[in-house]
Design a protein around this motif. Structure first.
Motif, PDB file in Angstrom:
ATOM      1  N   LEU A  70     -43.570  32.738 -34.197  1.00  0.00           N
ATOM      2  CA  LEU A  70     -44.433  31.566 -34.058  1.00  0.00           C
ATOM      3  C   LEU A  70     -45.518  31.477 -35.112  1.00  0.00           C
ATOM      4  CD1 LEU A  70     -44.844  31.542 -30.169  1.00  0.00           C
ATOM      5  CD2 LEU A  70     -43.128  30.407 -31.586  1.00  0.00           C
ATOM      6  N   GLY A  71     -45.339  32.118 -36.246  1.00  0.00           N
ATOM      7  CA  GLY A  71     -46.327  32.035 -37.310  1.00  0.00           C
ATOM      8  C   GLY A  71     -47.165  33.286 -37.412  1.00  0.00           C
ATOM      9  N   LYS A  72     -48.384  33.104 -37.864  1.00  0.00           N
ATOM     10  CA  LYS A  72     -49.270  34.244 -38.115  1.00  0.00           C
ATOM     11  C   LYS A  72     -49.713  34.920 -36.830  1.00  0.00           C
ATOM     12  CE  LYS A  72     -53.490  35.498 -40.622  1.00  0.00           C
ATOM     13  NZ  LYS A  72     -54.625  34.995 -41.432  1.00  0.00           N
ATOM     14  N   GLU A  73     -49.864  34.140 -35.740  1.00  0.00           N
ATOM     15  CA  GLU A  73     -50.360  34.670 -34.480  1.00  0.00           C
ATOM     16  C   GLU A  73     -49.333  34.466 -33.381  1.00  0.00           C
ATOM     17  OE1 GLU A  73     -54.007  32.718 -33.697  1.00  0.00           O
ATOM     18  OE2 GLU A  73     -55.100  33.671 -35.361  1.00  0.00           O
ATOM     19  N   LEU A  74     -49.449  35.302 -32.355  1.00  0.00           N
ATOM     20  CA  LEU A  74     -48.569  35.211 -31.196  1.00  0.00           C
ATOM     21  C   LEU A  74     -49.254  34.408 -30.101  1.00  0.00           C
ATOM     22  CD1 LEU A  74     -46.095  36.096 -29.494  1.00  0.00           C
ATOM     23  CD2 LEU A  74     -47.373  38.166 -28.902  1.00  0.00           C
ATOM     24  N   ARG A  75     -48.486  33.528 -29.470  1.00  0.00           N
ATOM     25  CA  ARG A  75     -48.987  32.758 -28.345  1.00  0.00           C
ATOM     26  C   ARG A  75     -47.830  32.525 -27.363  1.00  0.00           C
ATOM     27  NH1 ARG A  75     -52.044  28.914 -29.402  1.00  0.00           N
ATOM     28  NH2 ARG A  75     -52.442  29.301 -31.627  1.00  0.00           N
ATOM     29  N   PRO A  76     -48.126  32.255 -26.106  1.00  0.00           N
ATOM     30  CA  PRO A  76     -47.038  32.026 -25.142  1.00  0.00           C
ATOM     31  C   PRO A  76     -46.351  30.686 -25.390  1.00  0.00           C
ATOM     32  CG  PRO A  76     -49.173  31.645 -24.110  1.00  0.00           C
ATOM     33  CD  PRO A  76     -49.462  32.220 -25.474  1.00  0.00           C
ATOM     34  N   ILE A  77     -45.106  30.598 -24.967  1.00  0.00           N
ATOM     35  CA  ILE A  77     -44.386  29.334 -25.057  1.00  0.00           C
ATOM     36  C   ILE A  77     -44.418  28.666 -23.687  1.00  0.00           C
ATOM     37  CG2 ILE A  77     -42.923  30.196 -26.903  1.00  0.00           C
ATOM     38  CD1 ILE A  77     -40.671  30.493 -24.915  1.00  0.00           C
ATOM     39  N   SER A  78     -44.271  27.380 -23.689  1.00  0.00           N
ATOM     40  CA  SER A  78     -44.367  26.620 -22.446  1.00  0.00           C
ATOM     41  C   SER A  78     -43.145  26.871 -21.576  1.00  0.00           C
ATOM     42  CB  SER A  78     -44.492  25.127 -22.763  1.00  0.00           C
ATOM     43  OG  SER A  78     -43.284  24.646 -23.346  1.00  0.00           O
ATOM     44  N   PRO A  79     -43.278  26.760 -20.265  1.00  0.00           N
ATOM     45  CA  PRO A  79     -42.104  26.921 -19.386  1.00  0.00           C
ATOM     46  C   PRO A  79     -40.995  25.914 -19.696  1.00  0.00           C
ATOM     47  CG  PRO A  79     -44.142  27.046 -18.122  1.00  0.00           C
ATOM     48  CD  PRO A  79     -44.525  26.597 -19.502  1.00  0.00           C
ATOM     49  N   LYS A  80     -41.363  24.714 -20.137  1.00  0.00           N
ATOM     50  CA  LYS A  80     -40.361  23.701 -20.464  1.00  0.00           C
ATOM     51  C   LYS A  80     -39.481  24.151 -21.617  1.00  0.00           C
ATOM     52  CE  LYS A  80     -40.044  18.929 -22.173  1.00  0.00           C
ATOM     53  NZ  LYS A  80     -39.490  19.321 -23.506  1.00  0.00           N
ATOM     54  N   THR A  81     -40.082  24.666 -22.679  1.00  0.00           N
ATOM     55  CA  THR A  81     -39.289  25.135 -23.826  1.00  0.00           C
ATOM     56  C   THR A  81     -38.458  26.342 -23.466  1.00  0.00           C
ATOM     57  OG1 THR A  81     -40.971  24.285 -25.369  1.00  0.00           O
ATOM     58  CG2 THR A  81     -39.457  25.977 -26.194  1.00  0.00           C
ATOM     59  N   ARG A  82     -39.026  27.269 -22.730  1.00  0.00           N
ATOM     60  CA  ARG A  82     -38.258  28.465 -22.332  1.00  0.00           C
ATOM     61  C   ARG A  82     -37.087  28.086 -21.423  1.00  0.00           C
ATOM     62  NH1 ARG A  82     -39.250  33.943 -22.107  1.00  0.00           N
ATOM     63  NH2 ARG A  82     -41.381  33.629 -22.888  1.00  0.00           N
ATOM     64  N   GLN A  83     -37.328  27.150 -20.522  1.00  0.00           N
ATOM     65  CA  GLN A  83     -36.269  26.756 -19.597  1.00  0.00           C
ATOM     66  C   GLN A  83     -35.107  26.088 -20.331  1.00  0.00           C
ATOM     67  OE1 GLN A  83     -37.631  24.144 -16.501  1.00  0.00           O
ATOM     68  NE2 GLN A  83     -35.640  24.056 -15.465  1.00  0.00           N
ATOM     69  N   TYR A  84     -35.422  25.292 -21.348  1.00  0.00           N
ATOM     70  CA  TYR A  84     -34.341  24.632 -22.072  1.00  0.00           C
ATOM     71  C   TYR A  84     -33.508  25.645 -22.862  1.00  0.00           C
ATOM     72  CZ  TYR A  84     -31.804  21.460 -25.116  1.00  0.00           C
ATOM     73  OH  TYR A  84     -30.810  20.795 -25.774  1.00  0.00           O
ATOM     74  N   ILE A  85     -34.145  26.596 -23.506  1.00  0.00           N
ATOM     75  CA  ILE A  85     -33.391  27.610 -24.255  1.00  0.00           C
ATOM     76  C   ILE A  85     -32.538  28.444 -23.304  1.00  0.00           C
ATOM     77  CG2 ILE A  85     -33.606  29.615 -25.761  1.00  0.00           C
ATOM     78  CD1 ILE A  85     -36.182  28.440 -26.842  1.00  0.00           C
ATOM     79  N   ASN A  86     -33.092  28.783 -22.136  1.00  0.00           N
ATOM     80  CA  ASN A  86     -32.313  29.554 -21.164  1.00  0.00           C
ATOM     81  C   ASN A  86     -31.154  28.748 -20.592  1.00  0.00           C
ATOM     82  OD1 ASN A  86     -34.059  31.715 -21.510  1.00  0.00           O
ATOM     83  ND2 ASN A  86     -35.314  31.211 -19.743  1.00  0.00           N
ATOM     84  N   SER A  87     -31.310  27.425 -20.532  1.00  0.00           N
ATOM     85  CA  SER A  87     -30.212  26.597 -20.025  1.00  0.00           C
ATOM     86  C   SER A  87     -29.005  26.605 -20.953  1.00  0.00           C
ATOM     87  CB  SER A  87     -30.704  25.156 -19.823  1.00  0.00           C
ATOM     88  OG  SER A  87     -31.019  24.548 -21.076  1.00  0.00           O
ATOM     89  N   LEU A  88     -29.217  26.980 -22.216  1.00  0.00           N
ATOM     90  CA  LEU A  88     -28.102  27.118 -23.167  1.00  0.00           C
ATOM     91  C   LEU A  88     -27.412  28.467 -23.036  1.00  0.00           C
ATOM     92  CD1 LEU A  88     -29.816  25.613 -26.363  1.00  0.00           C
ATOM     93  CD2 LEU A  88     -28.294  24.449 -24.751  1.00  0.00           C
ATOM     94  N   GLY A  89     -27.897  29.321 -22.130  1.00  0.00           N
ATOM     95  CA  GLY A  89     -27.326  30.654 -21.970  1.00  0.00           C
ATOM     96  C   GLY A  89     -27.860  31.647 -22.982  1.00  0.00           C
ATOM     97  N   ILE A  90     -29.065  31.403 -23.498  1.00  0.00           N
ATOM     98  CA  ILE A  90     -29.651  32.249 -24.538  1.00  0.00           C
ATOM     99  C   ILE A  90     -30.989  32.775 -24.028  1.00  0.00           C
ATOM    100  CG2 ILE A  90     -30.461  32.364 -26.924  1.00  0.00           C
ATOM    101  CD1 ILE A  90     -28.691  29.955 -27.535  1.00  0.00           C
ATOM    102  N   ARG A  91     -31.186  34.066 -24.140  1.00  0.00           N
ATOM    103  CA  ARG A  91     -32.478  34.668 -23.830  1.00  0.00           C
ATOM    104  C   ARG A  91     -33.402  34.515 -25.039  1.00  0.00           C
ATOM    105  NH1 ARG A  91     -32.401  39.720 -23.789  1.00  0.00           N
ATOM    106  NH2 ARG A  91     -30.304  40.054 -24.636  1.00  0.00           N
ATOM    107  N   VAL A  92     -34.691  34.461 -24.789  1.00  0.00           N
ATOM    108  CA  VAL A  92     -35.652  34.237 -25.863  1.00  0.00           C
ATOM    109  C   VAL A  92     -36.702  35.341 -25.840  1.00  0.00           C
ATOM    110  CG1 VAL A  92     -37.038  32.703 -24.405  1.00  0.00           C
ATOM    111  CG2 VAL A  92     -37.267  32.581 -26.888  1.00  0.00           C
TER     112      VAL A  92
END
Length: 224
Positions: A163-185
């Motif tokens: 996510l660039g120079k610093e680490l930050r959490p990702i939103s539940p919406k983005t995580r849920q969509y990536i997981n819906s593709l069958g991919i862990r993040v």
């Protein structure tokens, strides 16, 4: 006839009172032992200086061993002879990335590494203000950003997100969509994400691990 003893007289009330309520006199013992006395001496746990081990005078460990049973630590690296993937990251530049194949993606663009291929990736183009952080301080992008992951087959098991120079959490919406593709993040800053991708892609193969990396020079609302 023998003489009888005189009869015993009964004590009076005054004699009984003085006998019962009189204070007994203390008995003095001249041979009473004296109590023990203890001397108070300071206690210290400091060891004598002569008990401490001296510093070594030299670092010489003697002649090298000639035994045949010595351990070769270089042979313990099971990935030592495994070539790095062509899409592994050699350097994270301020405005892009240098790949092991010699390809350079610069100009403020990110990269998406999938199945041994490299793609230019600009997830901020879907936002007119060029922002990827929502009001809660979470990293969030539109679902269309992950269109390539929905088309590729077979899909990777893990997506490493830098996510660039610093680490930050990702939103539940983005995580849920990536997981819906069958991919862990797995999220990290870009430098650590690139190092993690290089290791896992060499160990598991580029088909099992993908990476989406943002340049370390990215700034919210400004770009690189």
């Amino acid at each position: 006839m023998p003489r009888l003893n005189p009869p015993l007289s009964r004590p009076t009330i005054r004699e009984l009172h003085s006998f019962l309520f009189s204070t007994p006199k203390p008995h003095h013992h001249h041979n009473h032992p004296r109590p023990y006395t203890f001397s108070r001496r300071p206690f210290t746990s400091t060891l004598p200086h002569r008990l401490s081990s001296p510093k070594p005078q030299t670092r010489d460990r003697g002649p090298p061993s000639t035994e045949e049973t010595q351990t070769d630590f270089g042979s313990l690296n099971v990935l030592g002879n495994t070539p790095a993937p062509s899409t592994s990251i050699d350097a994270c530049a301020w405005d892009g990335f240098h790949l092991n194949s010699g390809v350079k993606v610069v100009g403020g663009k990110g990269v998406l590494l999938v199945n041994g291929e490299v793609f230019e990736w600009c997830p901020w183009l879907g936002n007119r203000e060029m922002r990827m952080v929502n009001g809660k301080g979470q990293w969030e992008v539109e679902d269309e950003v992950w269109g390539l992951l929905g088309l590729v087959w077979p899909k990777p098991d893990l997506l490493i997100l830098g996510l660039g120079k610093e680490l930050r959490p990702i939103s539940p919406k983005t995580r849920q969509y990536i997981n819906s593709l069958g991919i862990r993040v797995d999220i990290s800053d870009t430098r650590n994400a690139a190092a993690q991708f290089n290791l896992l892609a060499t160990e598991r193969g580029v088909g099992s691990v993908a990476a989406a990396l943002i340049p370390i020079g990215w700034r919210e609302g400004e770009g690189v």
